[in-house]
Design an enzyme around this catalytic site. Sequence first.
Site, PDB file in Angstrom:
ATOM      1  CG  ASP A 126       7.946  -1.282   8.861  1.00  0.00           C
ATOM      2  OD1 ASP A 126       8.066  -0.739   7.746  1.00  0.00           O
ATOM      3  OD2 ASP A 126       6.852  -1.630   9.331  1.00  0.00           O
ATOM      4  N   GLY A 153      10.116   9.022  13.462  1.00  0.00           N
ATOM      5  CA  GLY A 153      10.386   8.034  14.511  1.00  0.00           C
ATOM      6  C   GLY A 153       9.186   7.853  15.412  1.00  0.00           C
ATOM      7  CG  HIS A 162       0.960  11.302   7.625  1.00  0.00           C
ATOM      8  ND1 HIS A 162       1.415  10.622   8.724  1.00  0.00           N
ATOM      9  CD2 HIS A 162       0.554  10.374   6.736  1.00  0.00           C
ATOM     10  CE1 HIS A 162       1.285   9.330   8.518  1.00  0.00           C
ATOM     11  NE2 HIS A 162       0.766   9.147   7.325  1.00  0.00           N
ATOM     12  NE  ARG A 212       8.879   3.465   4.890  1.00  0.00           N
ATOM     13  CZ  ARG A 212       8.638   2.241   5.382  1.00  0.00           C
ATOM     14  NH1 ARG A 212       8.786   1.982   6.672  1.00  0.00           N
ATOM     15  NH2 ARG A 212       8.262   1.268   4.589  1.00  0.00           N
TER      16      ARG A 212
HETATM   17  P1  FAD Z   1       3.578  14.534  12.630  1.00  0.00           P
HETATM   18  O1  FAD Z   1       4.877  15.110  13.093  1.00  0.00           O
HETATM   19  O2  FAD Z   1       2.886  13.554  13.554  1.00  0.00           O
HETATM   20  O3  FAD Z   1       2.573  15.681  12.269  1.00  0.00           O
HETATM   21  C1  FAD Z   1       3.013  16.786  11.503  1.00  0.00           C
HETATM   22  C2  FAD Z   1       1.849  17.368  10.742  1.00  0.00           C
HETATM   23  O4  FAD Z   1       1.366  16.399   9.775  1.00  0.00           O
HETATM   24  C3  FAD Z   1       0.635  17.691  11.603  1.00  0.00           C
HETATM   25  O5  FAD Z   1       0.764  18.944  12.217  1.00  0.00           O
HETATM   26  C4  FAD Z   1      -0.474  17.634  10.570  1.00  0.00           C
HETATM   27  O6  FAD Z   1      -0.474  18.810   9.795  1.00  0.00           O
HETATM   28  C5  FAD Z   1      -0.057  16.476   9.665  1.00  0.00           C
HETATM   29  N1  FAD Z   1      -0.669  15.194  10.131  1.00  0.00           N
HETATM   30  C6  FAD Z   1      -0.003  14.175  10.733  1.00  0.00           C
HETATM   31  N2  FAD Z   1      -0.875  13.175  11.027  1.00  0.00           N
HETATM   32  C7  FAD Z   1      -2.105  13.570  10.622  1.00  0.00           C
HETATM   33  C8  FAD Z   1      -3.400  13.005  10.681  1.00  0.00           C
HETATM   34  N3  FAD Z   1      -3.641  11.806  11.237  1.00  0.00           N
HETATM   35  N4  FAD Z   1      -4.427  13.703  10.151  1.00  0.00           N
HETATM   36  C9  FAD Z   1      -4.221  14.918   9.600  1.00  0.00           C
HETATM   37  N5  FAD Z   1      -3.017  15.523   9.543  1.00  0.00           N
HETATM   38  C10 FAD Z   1      -1.960  14.880  10.050  1.00  0.00           C
HETATM   39  N6  FAD Z   1       8.117   5.008  12.340  1.00  0.00           N
HETATM   40  C11 FAD Z   1       9.115   4.186  12.767  1.00  0.00           C
HETATM   41  O7  FAD Z   1       9.671   4.400  13.854  1.00  0.00           O
HETATM   42  N7  FAD Z   1       9.508   3.104  12.009  1.00  0.00           N
HETATM   43  C12 FAD Z   1       8.975   2.838  10.783  1.00  0.00           C
HETATM   44  O8  FAD Z   1       9.360   1.854  10.130  1.00  0.00           O
HETATM   45  C13 FAD Z   1       7.969   3.723  10.296  1.00  0.00           C
HETATM   46  N8  FAD Z   1       7.416   3.534   9.073  1.00  0.00           N
HETATM   47  C14 FAD Z   1       6.535   4.471   8.588  1.00  0.00           C
HETATM   48  C15 FAD Z   1       6.069   4.339   7.287  1.00  0.00           C
HETATM   49  C16 FAD Z   1       5.252   5.316   6.749  1.00  0.00           C
HETATM   50  C17 FAD Z   1       4.779   5.186   5.324  1.00  0.00           C
HETATM   51  C18 FAD Z   1       4.861   6.455   7.542  1.00  0.00           C
HETATM   52  C19 FAD Z   1       3.984   7.529   6.974  1.00  0.00           C
HETATM   53  C20 FAD Z   1       5.282   6.549   8.838  1.00  0.00           C
HETATM   54  C21 FAD Z   1       6.115   5.570   9.389  1.00  0.00           C
HETATM   55  N9  FAD Z   1       6.567   5.671  10.702  1.00  0.00           N
HETATM   56  C22 FAD Z   1       7.550   4.806  11.131  1.00  0.00           C
HETATM   57  C23 FAD Z   1       5.948   6.638  11.652  1.00  0.00           C
HETATM   58  C24 FAD Z   1       6.739   7.928  11.774  1.00  0.00           C
HETATM   59  O9  FAD Z   1       7.945   7.710  12.473  1.00  0.00           O
HETATM   60  C25 FAD Z   1       5.928   9.007  12.518  1.00  0.00           C
HETATM   61  O10 FAD Z   1       5.683   8.560  13.834  1.00  0.00           O
HETATM   62  C26 FAD Z   1       4.605   9.357  11.894  1.00  0.00           C
HETATM   63  O11 FAD Z   1       4.669   9.365  10.503  1.00  0.00           O
HETATM   64  C27 FAD Z   1       4.161  10.766  12.381  1.00  0.00           C
HETATM   65  O12 FAD Z   1       5.033  11.765  11.888  1.00  0.00           O
HETATM   66  P2  FAD Z   1       4.633  12.697  10.626  1.00  0.00           P
HETATM   67  O13 FAD Z   1       5.896  13.201  10.025  1.00  0.00           O
HETATM   68  O14 FAD Z   1       3.777  11.883   9.696  1.00  0.00           O
HETATM   69  O15 FAD Z   1       3.736  13.859  11.169  1.00  0.00           O
END
Ligand code: FAD
Length: 277
Positions: free
Chosen positions: A104, A159, A199, A155
Site C-alpha cells: 500500500d 489517493g 470504485h 495499482r
Molecule cells: P471516488 O472518487 O471516491 O468516487 C467516485 C465515484 O465512485 C462516486 O461518485 C460513486 O459513483 C462511486 N463510489 C465510490 N465509493 C462508493 C461507495 N462507497 N458506494 C457507492 N459508490 C461509490 N489509497 C491510498 O492512498 N493508498 C493505497 O494504498 C490505497 N489502496 C487502495 C486499494 C484499493 C483496492 C482501493 C479500491 C482503494 C485504495 N485506496 C488507496 C483509496 C483510494 O485512494 C481512494 O481514496 C478511494 O478508492 C476513493 O476513490 P474512488 O476512485 O474509489 O472513488
Amino acid sequence: MIPPIASNFVAGETVDSALGHVEDLNRRGIGGILNLLGEHYDSYEDAAADTEEYIELVEEISARNLKACISVKPSQLGIDISEELFERNFERIVDAADSFVWLDMEDHTTTDATLDVYEKYARETDGNVGVCVQANLVRTGDDLQRLAHLPGKVRLVKGAYDEPAGIAFTDREKVTQIYRDELEYMFREFDGGIAVGSHDPAIIDHAGELYEQYETPYEIQMLMGVREQAQFELVDQSAGEVYQYIPYGSKWLSYFYRRLRERKENIGFAARAIVSG
Ligand code: FAD
C-alpha cells in the site's frame, strides 16, 4: 467480536475468518487481497507481530490453494521507526510468500522509501510484488515512467491522504482527470501488471475502453463492502480480473469509522441496518 454492520467492511478478526471470506469470493470468480489492519507502529514488537501474522497468512493462502494475495502498509512493518526495519520485515514476508505481495502507499513522506523497496524486490522476485501510486500526488507522472520499466504490478488510486497543496492536486475533478491520463499512460507503456484501484464507474469504463485500444492486461480492485454488486457483475462483464481488497483483524474499529465518514451512502446504509436490527 465484530458487530454485523462492521462486518460488511471487515472480514473478521482472524486469519481463518478472512480466508473463509476469500473462499466465498473465489467461488464467485473474485480474487482476494488481504490486509491485516494496523498502521503507524512505533514499537519493534508491533511491527514484528504483524510481520509474523502476514507470514502465517501467506503460508495458509498456499496451503488452501486460494486465489489471493496480501497488501501490507509500510508503517505497520515499521517505516516510522526506520526504513531498514520496514525493508527487513518486508523481505521476510516476500521470502515466505508464493502468493503475490502488494505494498500500500501511505502519505508522501514515505513515497520514496516505498518505491525504492518495491523496485528492489520487483527485480529480485521477477515481479512477484506490486505497489500502489496515487494520482493526487504531482510526482506520480514521473514515478510511473520509472515503474513502467520494472517487473511487477502497479495499482493506481486517486489517493486517500490529505496532502499539502504544493505537492498534490486537491481538486477532486482534477484528480480524476489526472487519474484518467495516468491510466492511459499505463495502458500504453506497460506490458501488463496494471491494477485499477477505484470504485468510480467512469474510471472502470475508461479502463475497459483503454483495454480495447491497447490490449494491455489489467485487473480491477475494489474494497470489501463498497459497490459489491458491481464487483460481481464485473466478473462477467469486464476484460480485467476482479480482486477485492479485504481488511481484517482486531483493529477494525477505526477502519470502519473511516468508511462511514467517507461517504453519506455508507452512513445511511449503517443507520438502516441498525434500525432494522
Ligand atoms: P471516488 O472518487 O471516491 O468516487 C467516485 C465515484 O465512485 C462516486 O461518485 C460513486 O459513483 C462511486 N463510489 C465510490 N465509493 C462508493 C461507495 N462507497 N458506494 C457507492 N459508490 C461509490 N489509497 C491510498 O492512498 N493508498 C493505497 O494504498 C490505497 N489502496 C487502495 C486499494 C484499493 C483496492 C482501493 C479500491 C482503494 C485504495 N485506496 C488507496 C483509496 C483510494 O485512494 C481512494 O481514496 C478511494 O478508492 C476513493 O476513490 P474512488 O476512485 O474509489 O472513488
